[in-house]
Write an enzyme that holds these catalytic residues in place. Structure first.
Site, PDB file in Angstrom:
ATOM      1  N   SER A  40       0.853  -1.187   0.000  1.00 22.74           N
ATOM      2  CA  SER A  40       0.000   0.000   0.000  1.00 22.74           C
ATOM      3  C   SER A  40       0.892   1.241   0.000  1.00 22.74           C
ATOM      4  CB  SER A  40      -0.895   0.018   1.242  1.00 22.74           C
ATOM      5  OG  SER A  40      -1.788  -1.068   1.237  1.00 22.74           O
ATOM      6  N   CYS A  98      -7.449  -1.659   7.091  1.00 24.82           N
ATOM      7  CA  CYS A  98      -6.284  -2.152   6.374  1.00 24.82           C
ATOM      8  C   CYS A  98      -5.405  -2.961   7.323  1.00 24.82           C
ATOM      9  CB  CYS A  98      -5.480  -0.995   5.784  1.00 24.82           C
ATOM     10  SG  CYS A  98      -4.034  -1.537   4.822  1.00 24.82           S
ATOM     11  N   ASP A 125      -8.778  -3.255   2.775  1.00 21.71           N
ATOM     12  CA  ASP A 125      -7.522  -3.526   2.056  1.00 21.71           C
ATOM     13  C   ASP A 125      -6.731  -4.430   2.995  1.00 21.71           C
ATOM     14  OD1 ASP A 125      -5.259  -3.605   0.570  1.00 21.71           O
ATOM     15  OD2 ASP A 125      -4.827  -1.459   0.640  1.00 21.71           O
ATOM     16  N   TRP A 162      -4.924  -8.463   4.084  1.00 21.58           N
ATOM     17  CA  TRP A 162      -4.149  -9.603   3.597  1.00 21.58           C
ATOM     18  C   TRP A 162      -4.039 -10.629   4.708  1.00 21.58           C
ATOM     19  CZ3 TRP A 162      -2.202  -4.650   4.301  1.00 21.58           C
ATOM     20  CH2 TRP A 162      -1.386  -4.455   5.415  1.00 21.58           C
TER      21      TRP A 162
END
Length: 733
Positions: free
Chosen positions: A457, A684, A730, A732
């Site tokens: 990012s 995020c 966003d 992971w």
């Protein structure tokens, strides 16, 4: 005068037009009546967007479409095509759906089938190259060649790639399956679903065995009639011009130094203008901040976008595999080779050629990945001893043994081959301590996937830093967990590549104990792997300036355009990276607004609240000195709330405080900002734990505010926020 001149010009034009018409036959040669240029034809003379024509021309009974964002789905599509060929002798056409039209999907012959290998991207979305395919399948008004939105009798297979930590797990594969079934198509076997959070490889291996059995029965074919044929032909070249050999360049433009558009196919070598450590100096972890100059490159970005960084493999792993393959000597590793696909429709050469053995392993294929179980079975017959072959076949066939040795040991292919041959994998590899396996190089190219860019990012705003892009990355380093092989340090390829560059850019390499200088790869004596950071032909170094090949990937992770909308940001650890860009974006806008309209110009702006978490204030509080500076500009329109999990306050029961706890404590304001003021929420970071905990907390807050429960009213509100793009993730795993 102007009116008279116009009349003369009009009269002259009329005479000229009449003359051209009368004498058109003698002035111009006869031409076809077709006015539009015909569509370009492919090598077979057909329509390049017609996959049915290509199937017939190539005598292929299978067409495989892949929806891929990073290349993994394409890899599995190619694997299925190879297996269909080796098991049944059936040829496949592997297709990027973006390159084809789907009106004739209902023309697939009865003795043929279509396979969909599709990844789910973002919040249950198709990958970029599968958007049109999904629209055609889902739109009831879309008519196929026979005039209906029906696919009666079409035989199909579906394998999906997803991650169970995300809410919309394998949503695209499930939608493809549902749409096809709804149109009368016939699925072969069960729908396959791979989970990247655990083991995509194991999910694939378990699924495909039953699928192929169902495939043989449905398609009326017998297993065993295929043959193991190579995908590529590798030729050693002895008179090729050196300047035309790819030594790690990622595009033809990079090799020839021709300027052009910089994107994923032609990354830009961006000079490092600044690089520094964000964690406490001399700590056991690293987090690097890197600033890159993109001025004049044509690359642009917005806050929330991602930066793709193209790393190379660490030198110790390049050497290890070269020695295992018997290519360790300088003359062998630098040998120029050409590679050709023996079936371009099935397998394209995945990197530019001609090149060298060493270059392929350093820059082009992912030799640092954990070795796949299926790959070991293919390579077993090239073992140097019967014992080595038996060991490799055991790891290939025994799922549990593979998991305990290769999986938990985080062993790369070269390490597995060394282990099977009885070599000491804790030693820095040399010709003397490494057994040679006579594996054809084409098999290495076929078996190991392309080295992909790593995405981070972007942690800056172009409004505050024009011509410069920032990234923030925690360096991945952890110990393996296998009890059957020696424990070792495992290094993330991309972040350790960046750490190497940070050391070099600051001239700190003299004090860093790199792995290749140390003589051992045991955990207690190794600090960092070393990379060839100067790049091909030293293109990534200019005196004391180092460069990184990068490109920008667009994102929908954006601030609302109206600053009056409240913004709630949740980003522990490096999840704070895009929010640094968000805040910078608002600070730049605020400065201009105040300059134009005076000190009260922000009175109606919505509050920006950042919930940030880290371990200790003195250890890993990222950008701690910057936030007060931003607050001076934004005033009470910016609030930073920090949870320190390993120091500071604790909950009454003694447990640690995390970002979701801070959110719950601020629930009255958050409910008002979301439900009344129509605010936006951004999350995020870690998808497995943090993201889920934050969503559950939001559901509790909104459910309570609506006078109901988290499970019903709260969940409904969270779902609606996502549907309206007011809750954006966003994350992971």
């Amino acid at each position: 005068m102007a009116g008279v001149s116009s009349d003369v010009y009009i009269l002259a034009f009329g005479v000229l037009a009449a003359s051209l018409y009368l004498f058109r036959g003698s002035l111009f040669p006869a031409q076809s009546k077709t006015t539009a240029a015909p569509l370009p034809r492919d090598a077979t003379g057909g329509d390049p967007r017609n996959f049915i024509e290509k199937m017939k021309a190539g005598k292929k009974r299978i067409v495989i479409f892949y929806g891929s964002q990073t290349g993994t789905a394409e890899e599995y599509a190619i694997r299925l095509a190879k297996e269909a060929k080796s098991r049944f002798g059936l040829a496949s056409l592997v297709c990027d759906p973006e390159e084809y039209d789907f009106e004739n999907l209902d023309e697939i012959p009865e003795d043929s089938c279509v396979i969909f290998v599709v990844a789910t991207y973002g919040e249950g979305e198709p990958t970029d190259n599968a958007v049109q395919l999904m629209q055609n399948l889902s739109d009831d008004s879309f008519a196929f060649s026979k005039g209906e939105h029906r696919l009666e009798g079409l035989k199909y297979v579906v394998f999906g790639l997803g991650n169970r930590t995300y809410e919309h797990y394998n949503a695209i594969a499930r939608k493809v399956d549902a749409h096809l079934e709804g149109m009368g198509a016939q699925r072969i076997g069960e729908r396959g679903e791979g989970d990247d959070d655990k083991s995509m490889e194991e999910d694939y291996l378990e699924w495909k065995e039953n699928m192929w059995k169902a495939f043989a029965e449905t398609m009326g074919v017998e297993e065993g009639v295929g043959s193991e044929t190579p995908d590529f032909s590798v030729t050693e070249l002895h008179s090729h011009p050196p300047e035309k050999v790819y030594l790690g360049e990622l595009s033809a433009r990079a090799l020839t130094k021709v300027r052009g558009i910089h994107d994923a196919k032609n990354p830009f070598a961006a000079p490092i203008t600044k690089a520094y450590e964000l964690f406490a100096i001399n700590g056991d972890r690293n987090c690097v901040h890197v600033e890159l100059d993109i001025e004049g490159s044509g690359i642009t970005y917005q806050h929330g976008d991602h930066l793709g960084v193209w790393p190379s493999n660490p030198e110790i792993e390049v050497d290890r595999l070269l020695y295992v393959l018997g290519l360790g000597e300088k003359s062998r590793r630098e040998q120029v080779i050409g590679i050709e696909s023996l079936d371009p429709a099935l397998a394209k050469v995945p990197f530019p050629v001609p090149t060298t053995y060493e270059t392929v392993l350093r820059h082009y294929i992912d030799i640092s990945a954990v070795a796949g179980r299926q790959m070991l079975g293919v390579l077993a017959k090239y073992a140097p001893t019967p014992e080595a072959e038996a060991r490799l076949r055991q790891l290939n066939q025994d799922k549990e043994e593979y998991h305990n040795v290769v999986g938990l040991g985080c062993l790369k292919l070269a390490e597995v081959l060394q282990l099977a041959a009885g070599d000491d994998i804790t030693k820095v590899p040399t010709a003397e301590n490494t057994t040679v396996w006579k594996i054809p190089f084409d098999l290495i190219v076929s078996s190991i996937t392309r080295l992909q860019p790593r995405y981070y990012s972007i942690s800056s705003s172009p409004k505050m830093h024009p011509g410069v892009v920032h990234l923030t990355a925690v360096v991945l380093k952890y110990q393996s967990e296998s009890e059957k092989v020696p424990r070792k340090w495992v290094y993330g390829v991309g972040t350790n590549f960046l750490l190497n560059l940070k050391y070099a850019a600051n001239n700190e390499t003299a004090s860093v104990p790199f792995i290749t200088e140390n003589g051992s790869s045991e955990p207690e004596s190794v600090a960092f792997p070393q990379y060839a950071i100067e790049g091909p032909r030293k293109a990534y170094r200019q005196e004391t300036i180092y460069k990184i090949p990068v490109h920008v990937r667009r994102s929908t992770f954006r601030l609302p355009t109206n600053p009056k909308s409240p913004v709630i940001m949740v980003g522990p650890g490096t999840g704070v990276a895009p929010f640094r860009g968000f805040v910078q974006e608002r600070v730049a806008l605020a400065k201009r607004t105040i300059e134009k309209n005076g000190p009260d110009a922000l009175a109606e702006w919505g509050r920006m609240t950042l919930f940030y978490g880290c371990r200790k204030q003195s250890e890993d509080f990222l950008y701690r000195d910057e936030w007060p500076e931003y607050q001076k500009v934004l005033g009470d329109k910016f609030s930073l709330q920090v949870a320190f999990s390993r120091d500071g306050a604790r909950k009454p029961d003694g447990s640690k405080i995390y970002v979701q706890d801070l959110i719950w404590d601020d629930r009255a304001k958050i409910a008002d900002e979301i439900l009344v003021k129509k605010g936006y929420v951004y999350v995020c970071g870690d998808a497995k734990n943090m993201s889920k905990a934050v969503e559950e907390t939001l559901a509790r807050i909104l459910g309570e505010a609506k006078g109901g429960s988290a499970e019903v009213e709260g969940a409904a509100e969270v779902k609606q926020l996502k549907e309206r793009s007011r809750l954006l993730l966003d994350v992971w795993s």
